[in-house]
Design a protein around this motif. Structure first.
Motif, PDB file in Angstrom:
ATOM      1  N   LYS A 135      27.556 -47.083 -27.406  1.00 32.54           N
ATOM      2  CA  LYS A 135      26.637 -46.087 -26.877  1.00 32.54           C
ATOM      3  C   LYS A 135      25.318 -46.752 -26.497  1.00 32.54           C
ATOM      4  O   LYS A 135      24.893 -47.699 -27.149  1.00 32.54           O
ATOM      5  CB  LYS A 135      26.363 -44.983 -27.911  1.00 32.54           C
ATOM      6  CG  LYS A 135      27.538 -44.022 -28.113  1.00 32.54           C
ATOM      7  CD  LYS A 135      27.279 -43.077 -29.266  1.00 32.54           C
ATOM      8  CE  LYS A 135      28.489 -42.210 -29.570  1.00 32.54           C
ATOM      9  NZ  LYS A 135      28.605 -41.036 -28.706  1.00 32.54           N
ATOM     10  N   ASN A 160      24.018 -33.497 -16.166  1.00 30.77           N
ATOM     11  CA  ASN A 160      25.406 -33.211 -15.793  1.00 30.77           C
ATOM     12  C   ASN A 160      26.048 -34.352 -15.013  1.00 30.77           C
ATOM     13  O   ASN A 160      27.241 -34.340 -14.759  1.00 30.77           O
ATOM     14  CB  ASN A 160      25.477 -31.932 -14.957  1.00 30.77           C
ATOM     15  CG  ASN A 160      24.984 -30.741 -15.738  1.00 30.77           C
ATOM     16  OD1 ASN A 160      25.325 -30.593 -16.911  1.00 30.77           O
ATOM     17  ND2 ASN A 160      24.158 -29.924 -15.113  1.00 30.77           N
ATOM     18  N   THR A 190      25.475 -37.721 -15.850  1.00 29.22           N
ATOM     19  CA  THR A 190      25.199 -38.912 -16.638  1.00 29.22           C
ATOM     20  C   THR A 190      26.524 -39.517 -17.078  1.00 29.22           C
ATOM     21  O   THR A 190      27.367 -38.797 -17.600  1.00 29.22           O
ATOM     22  CB  THR A 190      24.370 -38.534 -17.895  1.00 29.22           C
ATOM     23  OG1 THR A 190      23.164 -37.922 -17.462  1.00 29.22           O
ATOM     24  CG2 THR A 190      24.052 -39.740 -18.737  1.00 29.22           C
ATOM     25  N   PRO A 191      26.738 -40.827 -16.836  1.00 24.73           N
ATOM     26  CA  PRO A 191      27.983 -41.440 -17.303  1.00 24.73           C
ATOM     27  C   PRO A 191      28.122 -41.260 -18.826  1.00 24.73           C
ATOM     28  O   PRO A 191      27.118 -41.150 -19.526  1.00 24.73           O
ATOM     29  CB  PRO A 191      27.816 -42.924 -16.938  1.00 24.73           C
ATOM     30  CG  PRO A 191      26.827 -42.932 -15.822  1.00 24.73           C
ATOM     31  CD  PRO A 191      25.895 -41.791 -16.106  1.00 24.73           C
ATOM     32  N   SER A 192      29.363 -41.247 -19.300  1.00 26.09           N
ATOM     33  CA  SER A 192      29.555 -40.940 -20.716  1.00 26.09           C
ATOM     34  C   SER A 192      29.004 -42.059 -21.604  1.00 26.09           C
ATOM     35  O   SER A 192      28.832 -43.201 -21.178  1.00 26.09           O
ATOM     36  CB  SER A 192      31.042 -40.726 -20.999  1.00 26.09           C
ATOM     37  OG  SER A 192      31.787 -41.735 -20.402  1.00 26.09           O
ATOM     38  N   ASN A 193      28.734 -41.697 -22.846  1.00 24.10           N
ATOM     39  CA  ASN A 193      28.248 -42.629 -23.865  1.00 24.10           C
ATOM     40  C   ASN A 193      26.908 -43.270 -23.548  1.00 24.10           C
ATOM     41  O   ASN A 193      26.665 -44.431 -23.866  1.00 24.10           O
ATOM     42  CB  ASN A 193      29.297 -43.713 -24.164  1.00 24.10           C
ATOM     43  CG  ASN A 193      30.533 -43.113 -24.806  1.00 24.10           C
ATOM     44  OD1 ASN A 193      30.406 -42.313 -25.726  1.00 24.10           O
ATOM     45  ND2 ASN A 193      31.688 -43.456 -24.301  1.00 24.10           N
ATOM     46  N   GLN A 194      26.067 -42.549 -22.860  1.00 24.49           N
ATOM     47  CA  GLN A 194      24.683 -43.000 -22.728  1.00 24.49           C
ATOM     48  C   GLN A 194      23.772 -41.782 -22.676  1.00 24.49           C
ATOM     49  O   GLN A 194      24.204 -40.672 -22.367  1.00 24.49           O
ATOM     50  CB  GLN A 194      24.476 -43.851 -21.480  1.00 24.49           C
ATOM     51  CG  GLN A 194      24.648 -43.082 -20.180  1.00 24.49           C
ATOM     52  CD  GLN A 194      23.961 -43.786 -19.026  1.00 24.49           C
ATOM     53  OE1 GLN A 194      22.752 -43.716 -18.887  1.00 24.49           O
ATOM     54  NE2 GLN A 194      24.742 -44.453 -18.204  1.00 24.49           N
ATOM     55  N   LYS A 251      36.451 -44.865 -13.185  1.00 22.41           N
ATOM     56  CA  LYS A 251      37.108 -44.361 -14.404  1.00 22.41           C
ATOM     57  C   LYS A 251      38.596 -44.688 -14.333  1.00 22.41           C
ATOM     58  O   LYS A 251      39.266 -44.385 -13.350  1.00 22.41           O
ATOM     59  CB  LYS A 251      36.915 -42.843 -14.526  1.00 22.41           C
ATOM     60  CG  LYS A 251      35.544 -42.450 -15.019  1.00 22.41           C
ATOM     61  CD  LYS A 251      35.626 -41.346 -16.087  1.00 22.41           C
ATOM     62  CE  LYS A 251      34.267 -41.072 -16.683  1.00 22.41           C
ATOM     63  NZ  LYS A 251      33.444 -40.208 -15.827  1.00 22.41           N
TER      64      LYS A 251
END
Ligand SMILES: [Zn+2]
Lengths: 1003, 91
Positions: A287, A454, A456-460, B77
């Protein structure tokens, strides 16, 4: 001129440790903890450089990485000098020697300054418009541009410093050590997560740590004291790593980040010896928490670029953190409350701000009230319209704004000053967020682009002011709340936190402040480093540019080393205002890594010199070195090129080696050829499919030459494959093609023909190959393997034997790449040097001559054997090479077969391999030379080119191979090879020059 | 830089892999029966789309196995990895 502007009370600077340094040759003093910029300002030096285009005097404008002007060259040692260093970031050390860039001959007298007076002639796109015609003038233009552009000078000698790379994996990476970063790091560490906190400064705490102001309290103590306690408490977490002086350069997908840690740049030169200068961290974080903060915006008005005009928050940092007054008669110009914090800080340090010019109608905020209580004078609803002073601001002029803010009214009033602080609000530092793929949204309220939660790339997550939160209570409370869900915390050590802070209510923003003069008569600078003005942007719009990316390139706004950190928002704002568009619809320019410039040293790390690439050496390499071989790089391999004797040059050595190989015997280290062990019940079928010729009927113990094509029918690789057993082969490939051939074969096996029972193993390194050729090779081999029957009957050409040399198993193939009677001994690599020496001893009486790649190439060219990659280039079919004999026409299929009769591959006028003989047998031409028929008919038609060219000592004449259009039909035709100073006459011949009947194979 | 879940080795850094272009293009069983155009279709024509793309990847600096991957080229992804010969788990 030398004045001391240092105040004596200060917590952050060690005023007991004096440091001497030089700026433009002048000896000066600062203190431990200073940056070069703070030390210069303490010495009352603002003027540090000249601007890029107009050569206007420019001064220190900021205190951080966004600095556009104070770009200096460090040192003058030809291997250590460092260009384009920001004076606001480099820490002062004993002996630091800095000089201004972009000025000639000196910062105080600059010849390019004449451009300033010519500035009406230097509008947007000036370079594009002017330096276009005629093309032949470009060389002259280039000299002029380079001379006047004059960015820093690159070192001229190689860098002696050590750089490092290190990989790191962590649960949480926190970028930025301001208040939100500190809270984030503590929450993460408290939860037991492996956490890394990085910050580009030498100290933690961001701008809060020197905010000594009663208006800001956390849990009833001043926010700076509270934060200092928090930083102290971080020491209790063994799972938290803190890296100071480490700046994040890039944020790539999947949370892969690059950060540069500076380890010695703040030390004196003597303390640096033997230490790693910079380390590039390659961090993979589960993260990422971005807490990169925000930077203050300037204000855009005429002549807003004079030395002494500084961002208001930077004035505050210089006084609060470094204890340096940026002037003795300071005024401020603002559109928001933060300038009032600066005014209060200055007041506490004994500097009373002369006036504060505020474009707003008023402000009810607590901080403004405090400032007014101190008796500070505010000019509400006013704007600065102009400034005076050449090398340092002397005065500025103020006018009243009209109600709508579009015009000025009334008269100018003039105020003297030696420093003007400007504050245009705040821009969240979203560079890293967008680099990682995040999308921004526009907030109209304060004209800011902020991360879209909405998109934002995941895990940040972005926290604090880089997320658009500017009020202390919002920063702290939102950071805690957002992190609780981001890190899945049920409660936190901050749950009872109480915050007091002023609330800014009154907002007003004008991107380009109005003036009583027409815009053409003003100089409102937008991009200070690249010297582009609001005027230039408007001109670009008038000339039809619409996209921000185009305007940026045309005006060069935002194209400097600061990547437009200060200028982008205003450029966008002015475009939006002029075109009547909403800024949110315009979008931003793309932010690309690195966030701040990286040194080449940090990028390459230890991969320099002999570590730049792998070097592969054969098992016999040491013998070659001892025997004075000259080496040639073949891919990663070091191969003996030739073995000069008694001062021979290459030509002499190769002629001797080539003659010896055919007259008696030669020996070659062929270990670099690729060797692939092929086993399995379908091995024969597999070879049938990948080679053009048939393999099923090859007897055990026999060898066969094979040609491998690409699916497009073009020759890819070649080599001899030997059948060792019913289901066992060993394939040789070219040296350069070995790895790719293996990959290609694996690809077909795994993806197209998984039903085949075949296993491939590379054994290139496991076996070494010694090739002995020449009429006496048989006699030499007989001495080494006395028990082996070498008669043609028992051991014919294109066959192999398993045998032993001194009890070590080996395979001997009777195959030939020279056309001579010859053998290849394949033996486990650890015995190879011994066997080579045995061969040399056995061959002494036969003048056994070691030869290298050059002689090998010459000997095979005499026989017309191709080298794939030299005589072929991926555009030649077997038929083009006159090798139709190797196509198994009856075979159902093989790789590339169908392509051999495409309409293009059956054309008769394709380039085809031929031999060439020169009219004068002594004439040798260069490989790559063109072949033409008629040099008088222009344009001259190129018919082909020379692929291999040698002087053959065995034929005593020049020979060559070439590819020529319709070459197969042109035997006997005379062509011309035009060289620089003469034309060489040649005749097209057969490709085989020597021993056309192949008698020598069995000699 | 991606993290790729090799079906044989597990999660590894992208630097260990090489991409082999579009997946599920079968080599014709009887090339000789094909016209020049049909052969050219197999030989040269490849898709390069913004969006969900099926690709061949090779764990070149690992197990050396080829496998297939479904990747959205617009945001990188990785939606699925599966072995050669297996049907794509998503459309
Ligand atoms: Zn793997």
């Amino acid at each position: 001129m030398s004045k001391n502007l240092r105040i004596n009370k200060n917590n952050f600077i060690d005023q007991t440790t004096r440091i001497s340094f030089k700026f433009n040759g002048q000896k000066l003093f600062g203190y431990k903890g200073d940056t070069l910029a703070s030390a210069l300002l303490a010495n009352n030096i603002h003027l540090v450089g000249r601007s890029f285009k107009y050569h206007r005097p420019r001064g220190i404008m900021t205190c951080g990485s966004e600095e556009p002007n104070a770009i200096v060259q460090i040192g003058n040692d030809p291997s250590l000098t460092d260009p384009n260093v920001r004076a606001t970031e480099i820490e002062l050390y004993e002996g630091l020697d800095a000089s201004s860039q972009n000025c000639w001959p000196s910062v105080n007298f600059d010849i390019g300054g004449i451009n300033n007076f010519l500035s009406p002639l230097l509008p947007a796109g000036f370079y594009y418009k002017t330096f276009m015609w005629p093309a032949s003038f470009w060389e002259k233009y280039e000299y002029f541009i380079r001379h006047s552009a004059g960015l820093g000078k690159a070192p001229t000698k190689s860098d002696p410093d050590i750089y490092d790379h290190q990989y790191s994996h962590c649960d949480v990476l926190v970028v930025g050590g301001g208040i939100s970063g500190i809270i984030s790091a503590k929450l993460s560490a408290e939860k037991g997560l492996d956490t890394i906190l990085i910050d580009d400064k030498s100290f933690l705490g961001g701008s809060t740590i020197y905010q000594e102001n009663e208006c800001y309290k956390i849990n009833s103590i001043n926010s700076n004291k509270w934060l200092a306690n928090e930083i102290e408490s971080l020491k209790n977490y063994p799972n938290l790593i803190i890296k100071n002086r480490t700046s994040l350069a890039a944020f790539h997908g999947y949370n892969y980040l690059l950060a540069r840690e500076s380890l010695t740049d703040h030390l004196s030169v003597n303390e640096r010896k033997g230490k790693v200068r910079q380390r590039l961290w390659k961090i993979r974080a589960k993260k990422v928490i971005i807490a990169s903060g925000s930077i203050e915006r300037p204000l855009i008005f005429s002549n807003n670029d004079r030395p002494g005009i500084i961002l208001s928050s930077s004035i505050k940092k210089y006084i609060d953190y470094y204890g340096v007054k940026t002037g003795e008669n300071i005024s401020l110009f603002t559109n928001n409350d933060s300038a009032y914090e600066t005014a209060i800080s200055l007041y506490k340090s004994g500097v009373k701000v002369n006036v504060i010019v505020d474009i707003r109608k008023n402000s009810e905020s607590l901080i403004v009230k405090k400032a007014l209580e101190l008796g500070l004078k505010v000019l509400w609803e006013s704007t600065v319209v102009d400034t005076q002073g050449y090398k340092r601001i002397k005065s500025f002029e103020v006018m009243k704004l009209s109600d709508d803010g579009n015009n000025v009214v009334g008269d100018r009033s003039k105020y003297n000053c030696d420093c003007l602080g400007i504050s245009g609000g705040w821009t969240p530092m979203v560079h890293l967020f967008t680099q990682s793929g995040g999308k921004l949204k526009f907030r109209n309220d304060d004209n800011a682009f902020i991360p879209d939660e909405n998109k934002t790339p995941s895990n940040q997550i972005s926290v604090g002011s880089c997320n658009g939160e500017f009020k202390l209570n919002e920063i702290v409370v939102n950071t805690i709340e957002n992190l609780k869900s981001f890190l899945s915390l049920s409660n936190s050590c901050y749950d009872e936190i109480k915050i007091i802070c002023p609330d800014e209510k009154s907002k007003r923003n004008i991107w380009l402040l109005p003036s009583d003069k027409p815009i053409g008569k003003t100089k409102p600078f937008l991009d200070f480093q690249n010297d582009s003005t609001a005027k230039d942007v408007k001109l670009a719009l008038r000339e039809g540019f619409k996209s921000i990316e185009h305007v940026k390139r045309y005006t060069t706004t935002g194209m400097g080393t600061d990547q437009g950190k200060l200028s982008n928002m205003h450029a966008l704002g002015i475009i939006a205002d002029t075109t009547g568009t909403n800024m949110g619809e315009l979008g931003t320019t793309t932010f690309r890594p690195p966030y701040t410039p990286l040194t080449f040293g940090a990028i390459v790390g230890r991969n320099v010199g002999e570590f730049f690439d792998h070097t592969r050496k054969t098992a016999i390499h040491n013998w070659h070195v001892k025997n004075k071989a000259e080496f040639e790089n073949v891919g990663q391999w070091k191969r003996p090129w030739y073995f000069p004797k008694n001062g021979e040059n290459m030509h002499q050595a190769v002629q001797r080696e080539s003659k010896a190989a055919r007259d008696s015997s030669g020996i070659l280290d062929a270990s670099t050829l690729g060797k692939i062990d092929i086993q399995g019940s379908d091995a024969s079928e597999f070879l049938n499919r990948i080679y053009t010729n048939a393999w099923s009927k090859l007897e055990i113990g026999k060898c066969r030459y094979g040609l491998m094509l690409n699916e497009d029918g073009m020759v890819y690789d070649d080599g001899v494959t030997t059948r060792l057993g019913e289901n066992h082969y060993i394939m040789t490939t070219t040296t350069g093609g070995a790895a790719n051939v293996l990959s290609k074969l694996e690809d077909y096996l795994q993806t197209e023909w998984p039903e085949l029972d075949v296993y491939l193993t590379t054994v290139t390194d496991q076996y070494s190959t010694i090739s002995i050729c020449g009429p006496n090779s048989k006699k030499i081999l007989a001495k080494i393997v006395p028990g082996l029957d070498l008669s043609d009957n028992n051991f014919p050409h294109m066959s192999f034997k398993n045998t032993k040399i001194s009890n070590v198993n080996c395979r001997i193939m009777r195959i030939s790449f020279t056309g001579e009677h010859s053998y290849e001994i394949n033996i486990q690599s650890n015995y190879a040097e011994d066997v080579w020496i045995k061969c040399m001893e056995a061959g002494k009486e036969f003048n056994l001559t070691p030869y290298g790649t050059e002689t090998m190439h010459l000997l095979r060219a005499e026989k017309g054997f191709i080298i794939t990659g030299q005589d072929t280039d991926g555009t030649l079919t077997p038929s083009d090479l006159q090798m139709d004999w190797i196509i198994g026409k009856k075979k159902f299929d093989f790789i590339g077969k169908r392509s051999l009769y495409r309409s293009d591959t059956i054309r008769e006028d394709r380039k085809q391999l031929v031999g060439l003989l020169t009219e004068d047998p002594k004439e040798i031409f260069e490989e790559g030379a063109q072949l033409v028929e008629n040099i008088n008919k222009k344009p001259i038609e190129m018919l082909g080119h020379v692929t291999s060219s040698y002087f053959s000592p065995n034929l005593n004449k020049s020979i060559a191979l070439a590819v020529v259009k319709s070459g197969k039909k042109l035997k006997g035709k005379k062509l011309i090879v035009p060289m620089e100073n003469k034309n060489i006459n040649v005749t097209i011949t057969d490709t085989v020059f020597y021993d056309k009947e192949n008698k020598r194979l069995n000699a | 830089m991606f993290i790729i879940n090799c079906p044989y080795c597990g999660e590894r850094d992208q630097t260990e892999f090489s991409c082999g272009g579009e997946a599920h293009i079968e080599r014709p069983k009887q090339p000789t029966e094909l016209s020049d155009d049909q052969w050219a279709e197999y030989l040269f024509m490849r898709k390069n789309i913004k969006g969900v793309q099926f690709e061949r990847w090779n764990h070149a600096h690992g197990c050396r196995k080829w496998f297939n991957m479904v990747r959205d080229t617009s945001n990188d992804k990785i939606q699925a990895v599966y072995k050669m010969g297996e049907k794509p788990p998503i459309k």
